[in-house]
Write a protein that holds these residues in place. Structure first.
Motif, short mmCIF file in Angstrom:
data_model
loop_
_atom_site.label_atom_id
_atom_site.label_comp_id
_atom_site.label_asym_id
_atom_site.label_seq_id
_atom_site.Cartn_x
_atom_site.Cartn_y
_atom_site.Cartn_z
N GLN A 51 -9.34 14.52 5.80
CA GLN A 51 -8.20 13.67 6.14
C GLN A 51 -8.06 12.49 5.19
N MET A 52 -9.12 12.13 4.52
CA MET A 52 -9.11 10.99 3.60
C MET A 52 -8.70 11.39 2.18
N ASN A 53 -8.30 12.65 2.02
CA ASN A 53 -8.00 13.20 0.69
C ASN A 53 -6.50 13.44 0.55
N GLN A 54 -5.89 12.79 -0.43
CA GLN A 54 -4.47 13.00 -0.73
C GLN A 54 -4.35 13.64 -2.11
N LEU A 55 -3.66 14.79 -2.14
CA LEU A 55 -3.52 15.55 -3.38
C LEU A 55 -2.10 15.55 -3.87
N ASN A 56 -1.95 15.65 -5.19
CA ASN A 56 -0.63 15.83 -5.79
C ASN A 56 -0.29 17.32 -5.79
N PHE A 57 0.89 17.65 -5.31
CA PHE A 57 1.32 19.05 -5.25
C PHE A 57 1.73 19.52 -6.65
N GLU A 58 1.09 20.58 -7.11
CA GLU A 58 1.40 21.12 -8.43
C GLU A 58 1.80 22.59 -8.36
N GLY A 59 2.27 23.00 -7.20
CA GLY A 59 2.70 24.37 -7.01
C GLY A 59 1.98 25.02 -5.85
N LEU A 60 2.68 25.94 -5.18
CA LEU A 60 2.09 26.65 -4.05
C LEU A 60 1.25 27.81 -4.55
N ASN A 61 -0.03 27.77 -4.24
CA ASN A 61 -0.93 28.84 -4.66
C ASN A 61 -2.02 29.03 -3.61
N ASP A 62 -2.78 30.10 -3.77
CA ASP A 62 -3.78 30.44 -2.77
C ASP A 62 -4.87 29.39 -2.68
N GLU A 63 -5.23 28.79 -3.83
CA GLU A 63 -6.28 27.76 -3.82
C GLU A 63 -5.89 26.59 -2.93
N LEU A 64 -4.64 26.12 -3.07
CA LEU A 64 -4.17 25.01 -2.25
C LEU A 64 -4.12 25.41 -0.78
N LEU A 265 -10.49 -6.09 1.14
CA LEU A 265 -10.01 -5.07 2.07
C LEU A 265 -10.52 -5.28 3.49
N LYS A 266 -11.74 -5.71 3.64
CA LYS A 266 -12.30 -5.89 4.98
C LYS A 266 -12.12 -7.32 5.50
N ASP A 267 -12.57 -8.28 4.72
CA ASP A 267 -12.53 -9.66 5.20
C ASP A 267 -11.11 -10.23 5.23
N VAL A 268 -10.36 -10.01 4.15
CA VAL A 268 -9.02 -10.60 4.06
C VAL A 268 -7.99 -9.72 4.77
N LEU A 269 -7.85 -8.46 4.33
CA LEU A 269 -6.79 -7.61 4.86
C LEU A 269 -7.01 -7.25 6.33
N ARG A 270 -8.20 -6.81 6.66
CA ARG A 270 -8.46 -6.38 8.04
C ARG A 270 -8.69 -7.55 9.00
N GLN A 271 -9.54 -8.51 8.58
CA GLN A 271 -9.91 -9.58 9.51
C GLN A 271 -8.88 -10.72 9.52
N GLU A 272 -8.64 -11.31 8.35
CA GLU A 272 -7.73 -12.46 8.31
C GLU A 272 -6.29 -12.07 8.60
N MET A 273 -5.83 -10.97 7.97
CA MET A 273 -4.43 -10.61 8.07
C MET A 273 -4.15 -9.62 9.19
N GLU A 274 -5.21 -9.10 9.82
CA GLU A 274 -5.12 -8.24 10.99
C GLU A 274 -4.29 -6.98 10.74
N PHE A 275 -4.48 -6.37 9.59
CA PHE A 275 -3.80 -5.11 9.30
C PHE A 275 -4.52 -3.97 10.00
N ARG A 276 -3.76 -3.11 10.69
CA ARG A 276 -4.34 -2.02 11.46
C ARG A 276 -3.76 -0.66 11.06
N GLY A 277 -3.30 -0.54 9.83
CA GLY A 277 -2.77 0.72 9.35
C GLY A 277 -3.66 1.34 8.30
N TYR A 343 -7.35 5.44 11.52
CA TYR A 343 -6.08 4.91 11.02
C TYR A 343 -5.16 6.04 10.54
N ILE A 344 -5.73 7.04 9.88
CA ILE A 344 -4.93 8.15 9.36
C ILE A 344 -4.34 8.98 10.49
N LEU A 345 -5.16 9.29 11.49
CA LEU A 345 -4.66 10.07 12.62
C LEU A 345 -3.62 9.29 13.41
#
Length: 736
Positions: A51-64, A265-277, A343-345
């Motif tokens: 779920q933490m993996n984002q790929l660039n689509f380069e064509g529909l194939n069996d590997e993907l 990312l943790k102290d400023v964005l998550r804690q200080e700024m309270e981002f939950r996405g 967060y992703i789910l």
């Protein structure tokens, strides 16, 4: 002349508003906590990492397909074929672990119907322009299965050499915050689960716009105070608006790349700024920490980013390759992975993907509808800035014979600007295209010459369209020379030599250094690449069917040597007066001395070519009788600031009244001026209105020497005017 250009747009604007109906408030509910925890408890470690993996689509194939079926992919970039998307979703849901993919793409200032570039939208000083533009983009993109975009870009940009200034909302934190939040509302709507809404992404966290020398991807050295007072406020506004995702920037700040910066990312964005996405990396930025010299190899990079709180990795597959082993070695905790997957789910539940994962083919497409095209034209009208208009050269008379010149008069692709992966040149209406095919201009007599040796013959006026190709701005398009390129300036000079009045129309992705060109134009209309409907919008402005109202969202420098130059700078101990000595004066008998020297350039002086907030109109506006409701304001209280604004001309118009404040003494030096409010004020010919702003004590707050945000007691000056160099008429009040 009576200017009623807004009237024809009311029915279309109503249609767009109905299409883009949204709420100005945001609620995190439902948070899908039960659904997320239930699903998370059933997932294997491999599925979580997938779920933490984002790929660039380069064509529909069996590997993907096999990767999707095994649950090794959480998101795909750049798939726009709806049939392919449905095949991939079926592989994930029916043949895989049942968790849908989220399809993402860069939809920055339009999908098919292209609006002005973000810098142009900021010139409108109208958050509704940004909101409706994002809503139209979301409607068109979601029709093709795209449910996540990487916009708005809310980097503060103060260097015109940086190509991505085109994608920014300018140099001011206040304006950028309001316009960026409006884009979030437009993309996401009131209910993110509705199929015509898409997840927004606030980028780039953080400081990317401060890259040294304006060179893309370069290092930054932003202090903790500057970070909080200048670069973070637009992100906080987007978070308060409920932005679904945040993207980490490419750059390092003070030697630490953001994609591996646990403090940010943790102290400023998550804690200080309270981002939950969801926090997603920029393209390959995790792998690039190796090139930076911050990570030893791919495994080290994956460890640093996962431990820093980066939820989804774009493109490099380092998480999929290394995270399981890192967990087994005790170098990354399952708890941190679980937090990222939550967060992703949650985002996928909020997007309604679990209940409606497949793209439904609509019988009637919303792409290029009349409502969308009219909204794009209205945005282009509001975004154009009139910089010069000597002898009332503009508006043109429809009885005049017009000679049209220049490469941007009929450049359908370049007119769209940067970041238009899905924009189509054959749908662009250029100025020449509008003159040739728009019935509204069928009676205009014009000639169009592309030759470098212009001939005006019987023409009454020359209109010269110059500017930048779209590829010269945007990502990886930094420039050290931001003059008009090639022979454009020579062409303008040659046309002016004919003795005819000259109107210069510029379309560009940045504020160009045009001081050398101004003497050869009687009027200048500046357009940050105006998009699909830029042609008819510009013609309406040139012929007075619309009245320019745009204001500069960024300072125009005289030459690149002045960069960085921005209006809300700190004062020095030796600030320069407007008449500071320059080399243009007779200096042959001046001896070397430092006595009385001030902070300025001997060759280019103190000030900019055009200040932030500047923009002319065919109307004339007069400010008077600035007043305060009280000479003092208490903490947690407000102050009413009013001014009388009069249209002294015989032309209806819109003036953008701007309120600026200066904190005279603080625990740290405060900027010489800060924008704290603006209003688009419509005034009929000869009409007078009282324009009122409410200034709250919290509007005066900042992070001081103790790194705590608060308003400090003391005296403040306040102005209301038409730009940041507004008249010296000001009032003083005290915060107690």
């Amino acid at each position: 002349m009576k200017n009623n250009h807004l009237l024809p747009f009311k029915p279309f604007a109503l249609l767009v508003l109905l299409l883009c109906i949204t709420s100005y408030s945001y609620s995190q509910k439902p948070d899908y906590r039960y659904e997320v925890e239930s699903l998370l408890s059933e997932m294997t470690l491999d599925e979580k990492i997938g779920q933490m993996n984002q790929l660039n689509f380069e064509g529909l194939n069996d590997e993907l397909l096999q990767k999707v079926k095994r649950g090794e992919v959480g998101s795909l970039l750049n798939v726009t074929d709806t049939e392919v998307i449905n095949i991939l979703q079926k592989a994930a849901i029916e043949n895989g672990n049942g968790i849908p993919l989220v399809i993402a793409r860069d939809v920055i200032h339009g999908y098919k119907t292209i609006f002005p570039i973000p810098l142009g939208q900021a010139a409108s000083f109208d958050p509704e322009v940004a909101r409706i533009g994002a809503c139209v983009a979301a409607a068109e993109a979601s029709e093709h299965g795209i449910r996540w975009t990487f916009a708005p870009m809310i980097d503060i940009a103060r260097d015109a050499r940086w190509g991505r200034i085109a994608e920014s909302l300018g140099e001011d934190p206040f304006l950028s915050a309001l316009m960026g939040a409006a884009m979030v509302r437009g993309f996401q709507g009131e209910d993110l689960s509705l199929p015509n809404n898409i997840a927004a992404c606030a980028k780039h966290f953080v400081g990317y716009g401060a890259a040294e020398g304006g060179r893309d991807y370069n290092s930054t050295s932003i202090t903790p105070l500057a970070l909080r007072n200048t670069y973070l406020p637009p992100f906080q506004k987007a978070i308060d608006e409920g932005v679904a995702t945040v993207m980490t920037s490419f750059n390092d700040n003070d030697g630490i790349p953001t994609s591996g910066n646990s403090y940010l990312l943790k102290d400023v964005l998550r804690q200080e700024m309270e981002f939950r996405g969801v926090v997603v990396s920029d393209w390959n930025s995790v792998g690039e920490m190796i090139t930076h010299g911050f990570a030893a190899d791919g495994k080290d990079a994956a460890m640093l980013s996962a431990n820093a709180g980066l939820d989804m990795e774009m493109n490099t597959e380092l998480y999929v390759t290394h995270l399981k082993q890192l967990v087994q070695e005790g170098k990354v905790s399952v708890a941190d992975i679980d937090n990222s997957v939550r967060y992703i789910l949650q985002m996928k539940f909020r997007l309604g993907l679990f209940s409606n994962p497949y793209v439904k083919i609509k019988k009637t497409s919303v792409v290029y509808t009349d409502a969308h095209l009219q909204a794009a034209k209205e945005a282009a009208l509001k975004s154009a800035i009139l910089l010069k208009n000597e002898n009332n050269t503009l508006p043109l008379k429809e009885t005049q014979k017009i000679a049209v010149f220049g490469p941007m008069a009929d450049a359908p692709y370049d007119q769209l600007g940067t970041w238009i992966f899905d924009g189509e040149a054959n749908h662009t209406v250029t100025p020449i295209g509008a003159l040739k095919s728009d019935k509204a201009y069928e009676n205009i007599k014009f000639t169009y010459e592309t030759a470098l040796s212009p001939s005006l013959k019987d023409a009454d006026v020359a209109v010269v369209f110059l500017g930048e190709e779209s590829k010269l701005s945007g990502e990886a398009s930094s420039l050290s020379d931001i003059n008009l390129r090639g022979t454009q300036s020579a062409l303008l000079k040659e046309i002016k030599a004919t003795g005819k009045p000259v109107v210069l129309v510029i379309m560009a992705g940045r504020p160009l250094t045009i001081e050398r060109d101004l003497p050869y134009a009687d009027a200048v209309l500046y357009n940050f690449h105006p998009g699909t409907m830029g042609g008819p919008a510009i013609l309406d402005l040139l012929f007075g069917r619309a009245n320019p109202s745009g204001k500069l969202p960024v300072t125009f420098v005289r030459e690149v040597g002045q960069i960085p130059l921005y209006y809300n700078h700190n004062n020095t101990g030796r600030p320069a007066p407007d008449n500071a000595r320059t080399l243009n004066a007779d200096t042959k008998d001046v001896k070397q001395t430092s006595v009385g020297d001030v902070s300025h350039y001997l060759d280019s002086g103190k000030g900019p070519l055009f200040p932030f907030g500047f923009g002319l109109s065919y109307s004339r506006f007069e400010y008077s009788e600035l007043s305060l409701s009280s000479p003092t304001i208490s903490m947690n209280d407000s102050l009413i600031v009013s001014v009388t604004l009069r249209n002294t001309s015989n032309i209806d118009g819109v003036e953008i009244a701007q309120l600026y404040v200066r904190d005279l003494v603080g625990s740290i030096i405060r900027p010489v001026k800060e924008l704290k409010g603006f209003q688009r004020v419509s005034l009929n010919a000869g009409e007078t209105k009282i324009v009122t702003f409410t200034l709250f004590s919290d509007d005066l707050a900042f992070y001081g020497i103790d790194l705590i945000r608060k308003a400090e007691p003391g005296f403040f000056d306040v102005w209301i005017g038409g730009d940041s160099k507004t008249s010296p008429d000001k009032k003083r009040f005290e915060l107690k």
